[in-house]
Design an enzyme around this catalytic site. Structure first.
Site, PDB file in Angstrom:
ATOM      1  N   PRO A  21       0.836  -1.208   0.000  1.00 10.28           N
ATOM      2  CA  PRO A  21       0.000   0.000   0.000  1.00 10.28           C
ATOM      3  C   PRO A  21       0.863   1.248   0.000  1.00 10.28           C
ATOM      4  O   PRO A  21       1.813   1.356   0.770  1.00 10.28           O
ATOM      5  CB  PRO A  21      -0.787  -0.128   1.309  1.00 10.28           C
ATOM      6  CG  PRO A  21       0.093  -0.956   2.201  1.00 10.28           C
ATOM      7  CD  PRO A  21       0.792  -1.918   1.302  1.00 10.28           C
ATOM      8  N   CYS A 104       2.133   3.283   9.206  1.00 11.40           N
ATOM      9  CA  CYS A 104       2.377   4.582   8.575  1.00 11.40           C
ATOM     10  C   CYS A 104       3.162   5.489   9.522  1.00 11.40           C
ATOM     11  O   CYS A 104       2.758   5.705  10.671  1.00 11.40           O
ATOM     12  CB  CYS A 104       1.068   5.257   8.195  1.00 11.40           C
ATOM     13  SG  CYS A 104       1.317   6.878   7.419  1.00 11.40           S
ATOM     14  N   GLY A 228       7.073  -2.128  -2.535  1.00 10.79           N
ATOM     15  CA  GLY A 228       6.497  -0.789  -2.500  1.00 10.79           C
ATOM     16  C   GLY A 228       7.186   0.143  -3.470  1.00 10.79           C
ATOM     17  O   GLY A 228       6.884   0.163  -4.657  1.00 10.79           O
TER      18      GLY A 228
END
Length: 320
Positions: A21, A104, A228
């Protein structure tokens, strides 16, 4: 090594090379493009549980997943009740999995106690995971970091807590929150988590090539690799990685002409999905990533950031 079909949370996957993500990157067009290129599983951009709860149209747009996708819908938040309601809302989505963002590192997220800040509060993290697991009809996974900083390394403890709460897999980014995306990536923490839980462990951090992916599998024993930043401007990394892991043969990168064709395909997908104005604006960063290493690419990148006309951008790309 030979890749076999992986069963993740009762979801049959063709391979265990996944797209991580990334906010502003892993939207529907990019996920579908990566799927075409051999990606076995993907994640949406992180989505605010509060945004879902309060009916934000922008948040709802991010939940759009094609029926053909094997995709986890990633949500963030630290209020157990709101996370539970978000899980209920997403029960009717096309997501195969609900993933809780506990990794995050961005200050605007962590200052509210969300993202990797949850790792500092295992008691709240436990309530959040349980709330989502109880209220979701879909399998629930989590994504974490090594820890908050070098004084707070608790990936193993959080992974064990998640397993006990009913999470079906854990993805581990092998840097602390303090490191953000710089400094040394500690793949050893992935191995430690793998050795401490029975659920699948997905390794994440500094996989930029097929060789990196194989080394991560070999060194950590992880069940899947999450790519990523290595996929930005490089969606063919999935095809090359899967082929290398299956055969030991390292495919050459696409030719310049093939890369331009992929860029134009991505551009058309973005415009078709978001409209010409928004699609062109959001493609600028992607084009900049695609053109790294191109002869004359720097000038084209600079020009593209000042152009908002599809035909002119296409002509510039074809002129390379």
């Amino acid at each position: 090594m030979e890749l076999i079909c992986l069963n993740l949370c009762n979801v049959e996957l063709e391979n265990n090379v996944f797209l991580a993500p990334m906010a502003g990157v892993t939207d529907k067009p990019f996920r579908l493009l990566c799927k075409e290129m051999g990606c076995g599983f993907s994640y949406t951009e992180m989505i605010s549980a509060k945004g879902l709860y309060y009916g934000s149209k922008n948040t709802e747009f991010l939940t759009d997943i094609d029926e053909s996708e094997n995709t986890a819908l990633q949500i963030f938040g630290s209020d157990p009740e709101i996370m539970a309601e978000a899980a209920k809302i997403l029960n009717n989505s096309n997501a195969k999995v609900i993933d809780i963002n506990m990794g995050c590192p961005i200050p605007k997220i962590t200052k509210n106690g969300d993202g990797s800040a949850l790792m500092l509060r295992p008691d709240i993290a436990e309530k959040v995971i349980k709330a989502v697991v109880i209220n979701s009809k879909k399998p629930v996974t989590i994504k974490i970091r090594k820890g908050w900083d070098e004084k707070h390394i608790n990936a193993v403890e959080i992974a064990q807590l998640a397993e006990n709460c009913g999470a079906k897999a854990v993805a581990v980014h092998c840097r602390t929150r303090e490191q953000l995306y710089s400094g040394e990536a500690d793949w050893g923490i992935i191995r430690k988590v793998k050795e401490s839980v029975k659920i699948p462990v997905i390794g994440n951090g500094d996989v930029f090539s097929p060789c990196d992916a194989k080394r991560m599998f070999d060194e950590t024993g992880c069940d899947a690799v999450l790519i990523g930043r290595g996929a930005r401007g490089n969606p063919w990394i999935f095809k090359r990685t899967v082929h290398y892991l299956n055969t030991g043969e390292l495919l050459t990168e696409p030719s310049k002409e093939e890369k331009i064709s992929i860029i134009l395909r991505h551009l058309d997908m973005m415009i078709g999905y978001k409209g010409e104005h928004v699609g062109l604006l959001e493609m600028r960063k992607h084009i900049a990533w695609y053109l790294k290493g191109f002869h004359g690419g720097a000038k084209i990148r600079e020009a593209i950031f000042s152009i908002s006309d599809y035909v002119k951008i296409k002509e510039l790309l074809l002129s390379l």
